[in-house]
Each structure stands twice: as structure tokens, then as C-alpha cells.
Motif scaffolding. Structure first.
Motif, short mmCIF file in Angstrom:
data_model
loop_
_atom_site.label_atom_id
_atom_site.label_comp_id
_atom_site.label_asym_id
_atom_site.label_seq_id
_atom_site.Cartn_x
_atom_site.Cartn_y
_atom_site.Cartn_z
N GLN A 21 40.23 111.25 42.57
CA GLN A 21 41.64 110.96 42.83
C GLN A 21 42.58 111.99 42.21
O GLN A 21 43.79 111.92 42.41
CB GLN A 21 42.00 109.57 42.31
CG GLN A 21 41.52 108.44 43.20
CD GLN A 21 42.12 108.49 44.58
OE1 GLN A 21 41.46 108.89 45.53
NE2 GLN A 21 43.37 108.09 44.72
N GLY B 239 40.11 102.44 45.42
CA GLY B 239 41.18 101.59 45.94
C GLY B 239 42.16 101.19 44.86
O GLY B 239 43.38 101.17 45.09
N GLY B 240 41.65 100.84 43.66
CA GLY B 240 42.53 100.46 42.57
C GLY B 240 43.41 101.61 42.11
O GLY B 240 44.62 101.42 41.87
N SER C 177 44.34 104.16 43.91
CA SER C 177 45.28 104.52 44.98
C SER C 177 46.50 103.62 44.98
O SER C 177 47.56 104.01 45.50
CB SER C 177 44.58 104.45 46.34
OG SER C 177 43.48 105.33 46.39
N SER C 178 46.36 102.42 44.43
CA SER C 178 47.48 101.47 44.43
C SER C 178 48.46 101.69 43.28
O SER C 178 49.50 101.04 43.24
CB SER C 178 46.94 100.04 44.36
OG SER C 178 46.29 99.80 43.13
N ILE C 179 48.12 102.58 42.34
CA ILE C 179 49.01 102.84 41.22
C ILE C 179 50.16 103.75 41.69
O ILE C 179 49.90 104.82 42.24
CB ILE C 179 48.26 103.51 40.06
CG1 ILE C 179 47.14 102.60 39.56
CG2 ILE C 179 49.20 103.85 38.92
CD1 ILE C 179 46.28 103.21 38.47
N PRO C 180 51.42 103.36 41.50
CA PRO C 180 52.56 104.19 41.95
C PRO C 180 52.55 105.55 41.28
O PRO C 180 52.27 105.68 40.08
CB PRO C 180 53.78 103.37 41.54
CG PRO C 180 53.29 101.96 41.38
CD PRO C 180 51.87 102.10 40.89
N THR D 156 46.16 104.21 33.16
CA THR D 156 45.18 103.98 34.21
C THR D 156 44.34 102.73 33.97
O THR D 156 44.23 101.87 34.87
CB THR D 156 44.24 105.21 34.34
OG1 THR D 156 45.03 106.37 34.60
CG2 THR D 156 43.25 105.00 35.46
N VAL E 114 44.47 99.44 36.36
CA VAL E 114 43.31 99.24 37.22
C VAL E 114 42.44 98.08 36.72
O VAL E 114 41.36 97.82 37.27
CB VAL E 114 42.48 100.55 37.31
CG1 VAL E 114 41.50 100.68 36.15
CG2 VAL E 114 41.75 100.64 38.64
N THR F 175 40.98 95.54 39.26
CA THR F 175 39.83 96.11 39.96
C THR F 175 38.61 96.16 39.05
O THR F 175 37.48 95.91 39.50
CB THR F 175 40.16 97.52 40.47
OG1 THR F 175 41.34 97.48 41.25
CG2 THR F 175 39.02 98.08 41.31
N TYR G 63 48.53 92.47 35.70
CA TYR G 63 48.93 92.54 37.10
C TYR G 63 50.34 93.09 37.19
O TYR G 63 51.24 92.68 36.45
CB TYR G 63 48.87 91.17 37.77
CG TYR G 63 47.48 90.58 37.80
CD1 TYR G 63 46.60 90.92 38.82
CD2 TYR G 63 47.03 89.70 36.81
CE1 TYR G 63 45.32 90.39 38.87
CE2 TYR G 63 45.75 89.17 36.84
CZ TYR G 63 44.90 89.52 37.87
OH TYR G 63 43.63 89.01 37.92
#
Length: 295
Positions: free
Chosen positions: A96, A180-181, A183-186, A208, A212, A215, A294
Motif C-alpha cells: 500500500q 482492504g483495511g 485502503s479505508s484509512i483517509p 495505522t 486497522v 480488520t 472504530y
């Protein structure tokens, strides 16, 4: 919407769901109930089942082989799952990082590829690679001036190979979960950290990992459930040996049921393993309240 139309749609939904519900009932619910009942019987598939109460569980508690198999399983889970999470997380962070999109897609495919292979065929190939006499691994070590290592004929070496083969084949799924986890971090979260002068390690540890963590929980739960049911790799690589050093709980279930025809004992072992899996899963979700964050 009229009552007649609603009733028609309800019947259509029931008709569409019926095959799935029937399949789950016949191939999941009924076998589970049958195993629960069978755990209290002695049955060799030839003679009539005989009710023995808790005798199967007493045998389970006093058998050295069964006790060792569970200890092997717990030790395997502890090392394999930790290694799987570390490898998957590390590779996901690297993939990533800043690299071309085509390269990311390439690595995602490469790392996931072992998971689609048959565990038995992979283990068979690995048994030749790690063979003490003619294996490729020992030949490479010989080129470096090192003595041959009894990978599959020593207690430590056999477990090491089993763990490595299992992790190599299964980390790809965990890797994709972490992809996937991540990728969801702004992106602006990392931009703010860069402005504040955060080092790569502090970014990973303070940003990070917390972001994450949901996940991480899912990946850990699934990895532990899968590892507790390990069978293919140790069975093909070592048949549980040398001695009982790589014999696992599921291997003992297979041996009790299909080699010794003690189906009641096998069901009892399976029931205990199921309860262990349920307890460990419950414990993970219980403890997750402390370390899962979360957004």
C-alpha cells in the motif's frame, strides 16, 4: 401494496430461500446434532450404537496421545497465527506504500495465489523440497557449506516446516483483509501526521495499527479458527510424526473415526474442539473492547 401481493412475494422469497435453508439443515445442522449425540455413544459402524455416557470424555481426558495432540495444536496456533498476522500486515503496508497501481495488483495476485492451491498437493511438493537426503533446501544449504538438516525427521524441524508451509499457503487471505483495511484509512490522516513530523514507525504504531484494528480483529479470529482445525499439512508432511510431535486434534479425530472406528470418541474430541473454538472466539471479541477502535 396489497395484502395479496405481499403474500405472493413472501411465498416467492420462501421458494428462493428453500434450497439454501434445506442444504444448511441437511449438511450442517443435522451433522452437528448427530455428532453431539454420537459423543455419548460407542459405535464402530458395524455393530449397534451403545450408550456409554461420559466414557468417551474420560478417555479423551486420560489419553496421552489426545492430550499431546491438543498441546501441539495450541502451540501451532500460537506461532502460526502470530507469524501469519505479522507477515500479512508487513506485506500489506509495503504494497500500500507508494508504488504504481499495476505493481500493487501484481503483488496482490501473487500473494493470494497459494491460497487457491490444494493444501495436500502443496504439502506433498514441500515434503520433497525439505527431504533430508535429496531435498532442494538441504542442497542449497550444502552449497553454503552447511550440514543437512533433518527437517521432517526431527521433532523441532517437522513442526517448523509445518508452520512455514501453513503460513505460506494461508497468509494471502489475511493479506487481502489488511489491504482492504489500509485502503479505508483517509489519506488526510497521514498528511496531517507528515506535517507534524511523524516518523514512519510512529505513523505505523500510532495511526495505522489503531485504525486497522477492526480488520486485525476479524483477521485474527478467522486465522485462529482455521489454525485450530489444521490437518492437511501435518498429515501429508509427517503423518503426525516423528512420534506425536506434529499430531493435531483434527488428525486424532480422523484417526479415531476412520482408522480405529471409534466414532463416538471422535465425536467427543470434535465437540471439545468446537467448544474451544467458540470460547476462544468469544474471548477475542470480549477483549477487543480494549484495543479495537472504530472511526
Amino acid at each position: 401494496m396489497s395484502t395479496k401481493k405481499q403474500a405472493g412475494e413472501g411465498r416467492l422469497a420462501a421458494l428462493l430461500l428453500a434450497p439454501t435453508v434445506i442444504g444448511i439443515g441437511l449438511f450442517t445442522v443435522v451433522p452437528i446434532i448427530g455428532s453431539l449425540v454420537l459423543a455419548f455413544f460407542s459405535w464402530d459402524i458395524i455393530s449397534e450404537p451403545r450408550f456409554v455416557g461420559l466414557d468417551n470424555f474420560r478417555t479423551l481426558a486420560t489419553s496421552p496421545t489426545i492430550r499431546v495432540s491438543f498441546l501441539n495444536t495450541f502451540g501451532f496456533v500460537a506461532v502460526a497465527v502470530l507469524l501469519q498476522i505479522i507477515v500479512a500486515m508487513g506485506l500489506a503496508v509495503l504494497v500500500q506504500s507508494k508504488m504504481p497501481g499495476w505493481m500493487r495488483a501484481f503483488f496482490r495476485s501473487v500473494f493470494f495465489f497459494p491460497l487457491i492451491l490444494s493444501a495436500a498437493s502443496v504439502s506433498l511438493i514441500m515434503s520433497y523440497l525439505f527431504n533430508e537426503d535429496f531435498g532442494t533446501v538441504n542442497k542449497l544449504l550444502g552449497l553454503l557449506g552447511m550440514a543437512p538438516v533433518p527437517w521432517l525427521t526431527s521433532t523441532t524441524g517437522a513442526m517448523v516446516v509445518t508452520i512455514l508451509v501453513y503460513v505460506w499457503q494461508n497468509f494471502g487471505f489475511t493479506f487481502l483483509l489488511f489491504i482492504g483495511g489500509l485502503s479505508s484509512i483517509p489519506a488526510d490522516v497521514y498528511e496531517a501526521a507528515d506535517i507534524d513530523g511523524a516518523t514512519p514507525w510512529s505513523r505505523f504504531w500510532r495511526l495505522t495499527l489503531p485504525l486497522v484494528s477492526p480488520t486485525m480483529l476479524v483477521a485474527t479470529v478467522m486465522a485462529i479458527i482455521s489454525a485450530l482445525q489444521i490437518f492437511d499439512q501435518p498429515y501429508v508432511l509427517t503423518r503426525g510424526g516423528p512420534g506425536d510431535s506434529t499430531r493435531t486434534a483434527v488428525m486424532v479425530i480422523y484417526q479415531s473415526a476412520f482408522q480405529e472406528l471409534h466414532f463416538g470418541l471422535a465425536a467427543a474430541i470434535g465437540l471439545v474442539l468446537m467448544l474451544i473454538i467458540m470460547f476462544v472466539t468469544w474471548l477475542q471479541f470480549r477483549l477487543s473492547r480494549r484495543f479495537v477502535f472504530y472511526m
